[in-house]
Design an enzyme around this catalytic site. Structure first.
Site, PDB file in Angstrom:
ATOM      1  CB  VAL A  75      19.373   3.290  16.005  1.00  0.00           C
ATOM      2  CG1 VAL A  75      20.381   4.011  16.273  1.00  0.00           C
ATOM      3  CG2 VAL A  75      18.047   3.650  16.913  1.00  0.00           C
ATOM      4  CE  LYS A 133      18.714   7.997  13.090  1.00  0.00           C
ATOM      5  NZ  LYS A 133      19.425   8.459  11.714  1.00  0.00           N
ATOM      6  CB  ALA A 183      -0.991   0.037   1.431  1.00  0.00           C
ATOM      7  CG  LEU A 234      25.692   0.047  11.106  1.00  0.00           C
ATOM      8  CD1 LEU A 234      26.280   1.171  11.392  1.00  0.00           C
ATOM      9  CD2 LEU A 234      26.982  -0.952  10.126  1.00  0.00           C
ATOM     10  CE  LYS A 243      15.613   7.602  12.263  1.00  0.00           C
ATOM     11  NZ  LYS A 243      15.356   7.749  11.213  1.00  0.00           N
TER      12      LYS A 243
END
Ligand code: ADP
Ligand code: ASP
Ligand code: MG
Length: 815
Positions: free
Chosen positions: A610, A683, A506, A614, A580
């Protein structure tokens, strides 16, 4: 003697009758054959419909009957009977329909359809089909006779579901055999007669039973049920695509499966053949060479612990509760006696060991009568407050695991409950017989398809787990993710046993759905042509589909999208968020989502919040889960800012470097979030929370390096203002360079406090040598005291971010 029964589909048309006939003729090579037939597929339903329509007093039944008559005439025509037989068939059909019209006229006049009349109506289905089949056989095998089941099978006068008088039936069959030694009989299934000669029926699906009764009475060598699937299957093939035929099964197991809804065999069928040890085969008329299922006394032991899974819908639970029941004998007896008086069939029973409640499952249509009967029986106790009035709970179903070997295997229930629990299927009641041939769970009817599939996967396809993705936001990162998924589908299947399907994509404009999984090579065009859907509708779509192992993937930066996570988690839909907003909004929401994830066993993963792909949050979680305590974190967490400060050396305007970062896809959709430091603040907030801190965005000190004018107005104004303040940026750069340092935008956390801001870092510092768009996090913990634990690498870019989302999806899928 062999008894062969051909079901509705097997005689649905002249072509199919031809196939059934070929099978019977082949069997004749081995000795005499009794053929039992159902009505032409769909006929019984149509006759019931005609009767019920007539009872409403409308004339619509005439059309139904006319259509049905045409269908029978067409079949007769196409059977290519000899002319005399065709004449006979046509006359039989027309006579039958004259009678059927007369019956329905009567029903319409009275506006009443008794079970007795309904039996009479339905009986024409099998009468006609068997006579048509007999005429066809006759033309190929002259020694064929039609045997009238009304003269062979004797029942009581319980119309609609006659109870068979086995002894009388046996005698009738044997007498008939003595008088008719022919080697091919054709018999109508389903119908019988009571002692007065009035037609009765054996219950829906009852032709199987007719065949079994004849096999037992004749001492047949075998009974074959010919149908439209290649045997009794591990689950209802209409619900579970990967269901497969069971090669050999015991009578007991077959009985359990059919009792619990495996429609392929009418439950009473087993008893007569089991008693005499007559082997029972279930075979496919349309694939006669397939092995099918052999039902026998003791099939060879296989590794399969669970043989099959089946379900019965339309169940109501009746819960009898009250402190007045504890320790006093006789309550159960009275409960069951009250139900028995009303001839209510109890499908399932559970009782808690405290004896505080007894719970029985009955077929939904019986529930109202059951409630009245039971409340009447306990009227006295209810009035005295010692027992609660009966509480019916509706729209339920039973899903049952069946297998004789379950009794020797611990952990089956655990696996059952685990699989259902993980998929948000709530279990209302459980019953397991002491023989452990069957474990039954009562669940919501709406969850049956999902539950059966989940269990089938858990018990029969341990190697493959289907995962259903709902992806919101096919933008930069989203399209990369879809590309990666398309590329890795085969790998996931082969290496991880995950069958990952994207069920819906969507965007803010369109929503593309395919329950079987979208074609990931052609989605952009299809999406562009798909209709629009609101976020609320998309949420309902995910919940409504109720697919197993569902994962919602949010690859947007949209605050509204974060608003739907809670509803999804509460339905055991996992959430993978690149967005986030949720994890960095008010603490209460973050905590609520975490709790829901735990409570409903659904992952909530957001590693890419974040540092892109990683393993920062993962590392942090591993540390804290293993008992370590995070004391300090220092980090460069903005790929954008790092890119900007690594590339800005005063030779090109600062604003241009920022533009380049945006063009290369490192920035948030709104670059001001990066440049102002807000994104970095979000973050470090998320990291602090994951480290166990209760913290709000307002608790984070943001030291911005932007002149205030840059943050007024829209994105274009932002670029204009940065250009106007070039001297400010150059000044920052030159001051740092003069001191031999480099500019880094650093996030710090220590002792419950967090701050973000521009810092000039000296050579030798862990943050000094950070290239391109790299991110780095230094963790100082109780275990990492002198030297921090360092996670470092590319921390921005659509491709890596997508791979981080991908990794979260795999993590959620493997939970
Ligand atoms: P017939 O008309 O031949 O008697 P039925 O429709 O009564 O056929 O039964 C066969 C059907 O039962 C199959 O087409 C299948 O859809 C359904 N079915 C439900 N559960 C099972 C199961 N466990 N194994 C095989 N078939 C099943
Ligand atoms: N024709 C009946 C029914 O549809 C009996 C059968 O097919 O077994 O229920
Ligand atoms: Mg059937």
């Amino acid at each position: 003697m062999q008894v062969l029964k051909f079901g509705g589909t097997s005689v649905a048309s002249a072509e199919n009758i031809g196939k059934s006939c070929a099978i019977a003729l082949k069997a004749l090579e081995q000795g005499p054959v009794v053929v039992v037939v159902s009505a032409l597929g769909g006929t019984t339903d149509a006759l019931i419909n005609a009767g019920r329509t007539a009872a409403k007093g409308t004339g619509a039944y005439q059309g139904i009957l006319q259509q049905l008559e045409q269908r029978h005439l067409k079949a007769a025509q196409e059977l290519q009977l000899p002319p005399a037989s065709l004449g006979t068939a046509t006359a039989l059909i027309m006579d039958a329909f004259v009678e059927l019209h007369r019956l329905c006229d009567g029903v319409a006049a009275l506006r009443e359809l008794s079970n007795r009349t309904l039996d009479r109506l339905m009986s024409y289905g099998e009468l006609l089909s068997s006579q048509l089949v007999e005429l066809h056989f006759h033309s190929l095998w002259p020694d064929t006779i039609w045997a009238d089941a009304r003269q062979l099978i004797r029942t009581n006068s319980r119309f609609g579901n006659g109870e068979v008088d086995v002894v009388a039936t046996q005698k009738l069959v044997r007498d008939f055999q003595a008088q008719h030694p022919g080697d091919l009989w054709v018999v109508p299934g389903f119908i019988a007669a009571d002692a007065h000669g009035t037609v009765t029926t054996l219950g829906r699906g009852g032709s199987d039973y007719t065949a079994a009764l004849l096999a037992a009475a004749l001492g047949a060598d075998k009974l074959e049920i010919w149908t439209d699937v290649s045997g009794m299957m591990t689950a209802d093939p209409r619900l579970v695509r990967s269901a497969r035929p069971i090669a050999r099964i015991s009578y007991q197991e077959a009985m359990e499966l059919s009792h619990f809804g495996a429609k392929v065999l009418y439950p009473p069928t087993i008893q007569p053949v089991m008693q005499r040890g007559i082997p029972l085969w279930i075979k496919n008329t349309f694939a006669p060479d397939d092995h099918g299922t052999l039902v026998e006394v003791s099939p060879p032991r296989t590794a399969a612990v669970v043989q099959g899974i089946s379900s019965i819908g339309n169940l109501t639970l009746l819960n009898l509760e009250g402190s007045g029941m504890v320790g006093i004998p006789g309550f159960s007896k009275r409960l069951f006696a009250a139900l028995a008086r009303e001839r209510i069939n109890v499908v399932l029973i559970t009782q808690s060991s405290s004896e505080h409640s007894i719970c029985v499952g009955v077929n939904a249509p019986d529930a109202a009568l059951a409630q009245v009967a039971v409340d009447e029986e306990f009227a006295h106790e209810i009035a005295a407050g010692r027992i609660e009035p009966l509480r019916p709970e509706q729209d339920l179903a039973i899903v049952a695991l069946v297998g004789e070997n379950m009794k020797d295997h611990p952990g089956i229930s655990g696996k059952l409950f685990g699989a259902l629990g993980q998929n948000g299927v709530n279990i209302r009641a459980i019953a397991q017989g002491a023989s452990e041939k069957n474990i039954s769970t009562v669940i919501r009817a709406a969850d049956v398809r999902k539950a059966i599939n989940v269990l089938h996967e858990a018990f029969f396809e341990a190697t493959v787990k289907q995962v259903n993705l709902f992806i919101l936001g096919p933008g930069n990162v989203g399209s990369k993710l879809l590309e990666q998924l398309a590329r890795q589908q085969q790998h996931l299947l082969e290496k991880l046993g995950l069958q990952v399907r994207v069920v819906a994509i969507a965007s803010s404009q369109h929503c593309l759905v395919n329950d079987e999984g979208l074609d990931l090579t052609a989605w952009p065009e299809a999406l562009a042509a798909a209709p629009a859907q609101t976020l609320a509708e998309f949420t309902q779509l995910i919940i409504g589909r109720n697919l197993r192992n569902s994962i919602f993937v949010d690859v947007t930066a949209n605050p509204a999208a974060a608003g739907i996570y809670a509803d999804l988690l509460a339905k055991s839909v996992a959430v993978v968020a690149c967005n986030k907003v949720a994890a960095s909004s008010e603490y209460a929401l973050y905590a609520r989502l975490k709790n829901l994830s735990k409570e409903f066993n659904a992952s909530y993963l957001f590693e890419t919040n974040v540092g892109a792909a990683l393993p920062i949050i993962g590392t942090l979680n591993d540390l804290t889960r293993s008992g370590d305590v995070v004391r300090r974190m220092e980090a460069v967490l903005s790929g954008t800012l790092n890119f900007v400060f690594n590339n800005y050396d005063g030779t090109r305007p600062f604003a241009d470097v920022v533009r380049q970062a945006q063009a290369e896809g490192y920035t948030e959709p709104d670059p001001r979030l990066d440049l102002s430091g807000s994104d970095v603040a979000r973050k470090i907030l998320i990291l602090a929370r994951e480290a166990g801190e209760v913290m709000e965005m307002a608790d984070i000190e943001i030291e911005t390096f932007l002149p205030p004018a840059c943050l007024e107005g829209d994105v274009e104004a932002f670029y204009t203002q940065m250009a106007a303040h070039e001297a400010h940026f150059r000044g920052l750069y030159e001051a740092a360079t003069a001191a031999g340092k480099r500019l880094k935008f650093v996030a710090r956390y220590a002792e419950g406090c967090a701050a973000v801001g521009l810092q000039a870092v000296a050579p030798g510092h862990d943050l000094y040598d950070l290239r391109g768009k790299d991110n780095v996090v230094l963790f100082n913990t109780d275990r990492y005291v002198d030297q921090p634990l360092v996670v470092k690498g590319a921390g921005a870019g659509a491709e890596v971010t997508a791979s981080g989302v991908f990794a979260d999806i795999v993590r959620a899928a493997r939970l």
